[in-house]
Design an enzyme around this catalytic site. Structure first.
Site, PDB file in Angstrom:
ATOM      1  N   GLU A 201      -3.239  10.365   2.769  1.00 37.21           N
ATOM      2  CA  GLU A 201      -4.451  10.569   3.556  1.00 37.21           C
ATOM      3  C   GLU A 201      -4.447  12.005   4.074  1.00 37.21           C
ATOM      4  O   GLU A 201      -3.414  12.514   4.516  1.00 37.21           O
ATOM      5  CB  GLU A 201      -4.526   9.587   4.727  1.00 37.21           C
ATOM      6  CG  GLU A 201      -4.748   8.150   4.285  1.00 37.21           C
ATOM      7  CD  GLU A 201      -4.929   7.202   5.458  1.00 37.21           C
ATOM      8  OE1 GLU A 201      -5.835   6.371   5.394  1.00 37.21           O
ATOM      9  OE2 GLU A 201      -4.153   7.312   6.434  1.00 37.21           O
TER      10      GLU A 201
ATOM     11  N   GLU B  83       0.845  -1.203   0.000  1.00 38.52           N
ATOM     12  CA  GLU B  83       0.000   0.000   0.000  1.00 38.52           C
ATOM     13  C   GLU B  83       0.877   1.247   0.000  1.00 38.52           C
ATOM     14  O   GLU B  83       1.923   1.293   0.655  1.00 38.52           O
ATOM     15  CB  GLU B  83      -0.904  -0.013   1.233  1.00 38.52           C
ATOM     16  CG  GLU B  83      -1.921   1.108   1.290  1.00 38.52           C
ATOM     17  CD  GLU B  83      -2.907   0.918   2.443  1.00 38.52           C
ATOM     18  OE1 GLU B  83      -3.562   1.906   2.811  1.00 38.52           O
ATOM     19  OE2 GLU B  83      -3.015  -0.214   2.981  1.00 38.52           O
TER      20      GLU B  83
ATOM     21  N   ASP C 101       0.127   5.352   0.567  1.00 39.41           N
ATOM     22  CA  ASP C 101      -0.972   6.184   1.066  1.00 39.41           C
ATOM     23  C   ASP C 101      -0.742   7.672   0.973  1.00 39.41           C
ATOM     24  O   ASP C 101       0.301   8.182   1.399  1.00 39.41           O
ATOM     25  CB  ASP C 101      -1.220   5.891   2.564  1.00 39.41           C
ATOM     26  CG  ASP C 101      -1.870   4.558   2.812  1.00 39.41           C
ATOM     27  OD1 ASP C 101      -2.446   3.990   1.877  1.00 39.41           O
ATOM     28  OD2 ASP C 101      -1.793   4.092   3.958  1.00 39.41           O
TER      29      ASP C 101
END
Length: 274
Positions: free
Chosen positions: A90, A86, A88
């Site tokens: 955010e 993953e 990310d």
């Protein structure tokens, strides 16, 4: 009548809305060939496109304005399974007048713990800005409007896992995370300010598409080498390195590599060599 949410391959979340309602009850997914999913008992809507194994991904976002405390706008790459990879972006909301937090992380084989967080040098709710992920076999670079904010290098030579074997999809979502998102969960979502709206546009992926067990790129380089595929071996030049240092000096608010209390047995190996 239920609201209708239209999805297409050319549109990745042009309008994402989180409210106290339920996506199962309030929305019908009428297009997208399985690329939209309603999760968490109707509280989370995710949108995704094709699988990629390396690429240069750009997305323009305008974040939730006003009191966005408790909300998280997310834009990330992720593979399926319990040992997932993953990458990310955010965006953690805050009270009106307080800064957003840009949270980044990298997971390999289901293990993350590589967080770096930043504040912005502009208002991310006033207009669209471009958030980019460069992912090639040597490094992952997070950029904002072309300015690199983080580089995660491939350090497999010293035993650090690097995401390079699992194709990942692109996801975007806007969800309620008031148990942790703002001041560690001390500030809760104020639903009187709903709906909370984050806007997405101008998605672009120059990437190796993974389909039917094969990559659209050769094993060591894109299938059609050209100036447009320079990302496959791209690294930060001296100017980009200076811009990266500027951001990290002035706007980084958390770096796992500087958190000795979190790692009493010693900082992660990649931190000790950077």
């Amino acid at each position: 009548m239920a609201s209708v949410l239209h999805l297409s391959l050319l549109l990745l979340g042009s309008l994402m809305v989180a409210s106290a309602g339920n996506f199962h009850q309030d929305f019908d997914i009428t297009w997208g060939d399985g690329r939209a999913n309603i999760l968490n008992n109707g509280q989370l809507l995710t949108l995704s496109l094709d699988k990629y194994l390396f690429g240069k991904i750009d997305m323009q976002l305008k974040l939730v304005p006003g009191n966005s405390a408790g909300t998280v706008t997310a834009y990330y790459l992720k593979s399926p399974g319990s040992t997932w990879d993953e990458i990310d972006f955010e965006f953690l909301g805050n009270l009106s007048g307080d800064p957003y937090t840009l949270h980044t992380n990298v997971f390999t084989n289901g293990k993350g713990d590589k967080e770096q967080q930043f504040h912005f040098w502009f208002d991310p709710t006033a207009d669209f800005h471009t958030y980019s992920i460069l992912w090639n076999p040597q490094r992952i670079v997070f950029s904002v409007d072309g300015t690199p904010i983080r580089e995660f290098k491939n350090s497999e030579s010293i035993g650090v896992a690097f995401p390079k074997n699992q194709p990942m999809r692109i996801y975007s979502s806007l969800w309620n995370a008031d148990d942790w998102a703002t001041r560690g969960g001390l500030v809760k979502t104020d639903w009187t300010h709903a709906p909370f709206t984050a806007s997405y546009r101008n998605f672009n992926a120059d990437a190796c598409v993974w389909s039917n067990g094969k990559s659209s790129c050769a094993s060591s380089s894109p299938s059609s080498p050209s100036s447009s595929s320079a990302w496959f071996s791209q690294e930060l030049d001296s100017t980009s390195q200076e811009r990266l240092k500027w951001v990290q000096k002035n706007y980084m608010i958390y770096n796992y590599c500087a958190d000795a209390k979190r790692f009493p047995q010693g900082l992660p190996a990649e931190c000790r060599t950077s």
